[in-house]
Design a protein around this motif. Structure first.
Motif, PDB file in Angstrom:
ATOM      1  N   THR A   1      -7.191   1.916  -6.459  1.00  6.90           N
ATOM      2  CA  THR A   1      -6.283   2.430  -7.478  1.00  6.90           C
ATOM      3  C   THR A   1      -4.923   2.619  -6.811  1.00  6.90           C
ATOM      4  O   THR A   1      -4.824   2.647  -5.583  1.00  6.90           O
ATOM      5  N   TRP A   2      -3.885   2.750  -7.628  1.00  4.22           N
ATOM      6  CA  TRP A   2      -2.552   2.895  -7.073  1.00  4.22           C
ATOM      7  C   TRP A   2      -1.641   3.586  -8.060  1.00  4.22           C
ATOM      8  O   TRP A   2      -1.931   3.698  -9.244  1.00  4.22           O
ATOM      9  N   GLU A   3      -0.517   4.063  -7.535  1.00  8.89           N
ATOM     10  CA  GLU A   3       0.592   4.564  -8.343  1.00  8.89           C
ATOM     11  C   GLU A   3       1.779   3.661  -8.065  1.00  8.89           C
ATOM     12  O   GLU A   3       1.932   3.164  -6.949  1.00  8.89           O
TER      13      GLU A   3
ATOM     14  N   ILE B   1       1.109  -0.394  -0.215  1.00 11.01           N
ATOM     15  CA  ILE B   1       0.950   0.356   1.031  1.00 11.01           C
ATOM     16  C   ILE B   1      -0.273   1.255   0.893  1.00 11.01           C
ATOM     17  O   ILE B   1      -0.421   1.960  -0.115  1.00 11.01           O
ATOM     18  N   VAL B   2      -1.150   1.230   1.897  1.00  7.56           N
ATOM     19  CA  VAL B   2      -2.301   2.140   1.943  1.00  7.56           C
ATOM     20  C   VAL B   2      -2.395   2.722   3.343  1.00  7.56           C
ATOM     21  O   VAL B   2      -2.080   2.051   4.325  1.00  7.56           O
ATOM     22  N   GLY B   3      -2.809   3.962   3.435  1.00 10.69           N
ATOM     23  CA  GLY B   3      -2.936   4.583   4.751  1.00 10.69           C
ATOM     24  C   GLY B   3      -3.931   5.714   4.745  1.00 10.69           C
ATOM     25  O   GLY B   3      -4.168   6.353   3.714  1.00 10.69           O
TER      26      GLY B   3
ATOM     27  N   SER C   1      -5.769   9.490  -0.234  1.00 10.35           N
ATOM     28  CA  SER C   1      -4.497   9.984  -0.755  1.00 10.35           C
ATOM     29  C   SER C   1      -3.448   8.890  -0.599  1.00 10.35           C
ATOM     30  O   SER C   1      -3.660   7.897   0.095  1.00 10.35           O
ATOM     31  N   LEU C   2      -2.326   9.074  -1.248  1.00  7.84           N
ATOM     32  CA  LEU C   2      -1.253   8.081  -1.226  1.00  7.84           C
ATOM     33  C   LEU C   2      -0.422   8.227   0.047  1.00  7.84           C
ATOM     34  O   LEU C   2      -0.187   9.341   0.514  1.00  7.84           O
ATOM     35  N   THR C   3       0.019   7.103   0.579  1.00  6.01           N
ATOM     36  CA  THR C   3       0.895   7.092   1.746  1.00  6.01           C
ATOM     37  C   THR C   3       2.179   6.373   1.354  1.00  6.01           C
ATOM     38  O   THR C   3       2.172   5.171   1.089  1.00  6.01           O
ATOM     39  N   ALA C   4       3.260   7.126   1.309  1.00  6.16           N
ATOM     40  CA  ALA C   4       4.562   6.562   0.938  1.00  6.16           C
ATOM     41  C   ALA C   4       5.274   6.059   2.191  1.00  6.16           C
ATOM     42  O   ALA C   4       5.006   6.529   3.296  1.00  6.16           O
ATOM     43  N   PRO C   5       6.194   5.111   2.040  1.00  2.16           N
ATOM     44  CA  PRO C   5       6.936   4.617   3.201  1.00  2.16           C
ATOM     45  C   PRO C   5       7.852   5.689   3.774  1.00  2.16           C
ATOM     46  O   PRO C   5       8.408   6.510   3.035  1.00  2.16           O
ATOM     47  N   CYS C   6       8.013   5.668   5.095  1.00  5.44           N
ATOM     48  CA  CYS C   6       8.922   6.618   5.739  1.00  5.44           C
ATOM     49  C   CYS C   6      10.367   6.268   5.368  1.00  5.44           C
ATOM     50  O   CYS C   6      10.642   5.229   4.768  1.00  5.44           O
TER      51      CYS C   6
END
Length: 142
Positions: free
Chosen positions: A120-122, A78-80, A89-94
């Motif tokens: 890059t990612w976490e 997921i990217v946003g 910045s990171l975008t986590a799922p709702c």
């Protein structure tokens, strides 16, 4: 999953983000869902003036896969970020998307990659993002 497979997922999510329809928020999200059979389903967020009919990128990808008979998944990227900019910045799922993922994915095994524009990612498991999640197993004791 290999590092290259993860990188490919993040890249596909970045590509999917370009199709987002976000005339109200200007916040574009892309997702790439990897099925256990190796197929990748992409999705983007699609807004609506009435807001509640808006659909997130993650759910778009899941619903596309399920509508084609696929119900077993191993990972999602997921990217946003703001339209016209690279995601920094990171975008986590709702919460709703986390619940939809819980319906089809193993909480301990399903990987969620939160990516950025620099590829890059976490990494997280669904269980880490939705501890004590509610699933069909909870209904078995009724």
């Amino acid at each position: 999953m290999t590092e290259q497979e993860k990188r490919t997922l993040v890249e596909r999510a970045l590509e999917a983000r370009t199709f987002a329809y976000t005339p109200y928020s200007g916040f574009q999200v892309g997702a790439a869902l990897l099925a256990k059979n190796g197929r990748i389903f992409t999705g983007c967020n699609i807004e609506n003036a009435a807001y509640s009919p808006t659909n997130c990128a993650e759910r778009t990808a899941v619903f596309k896969a399920v509508s084609e008979g696929i119900r077993e998944f191993q990972a999602i990227a997921i990217v946003g970020g703001r339209e016209g900019t690279e995601p920094v910045s990171l975008t986590a799922p709702c919460g709703v998307c986390r619940q939809v993922l819980m319906e089809f994915c193993s909480p301990k095994e399903f990987q969620i990659l939160l990516g950025k524009g620099d590829k890059t990612w976490e990494e997280y498991t669904l269980e880490e993002l939705l501890p004590q999640g509610f699933s069909g197993k909870n209904l078995e004791s009724i």
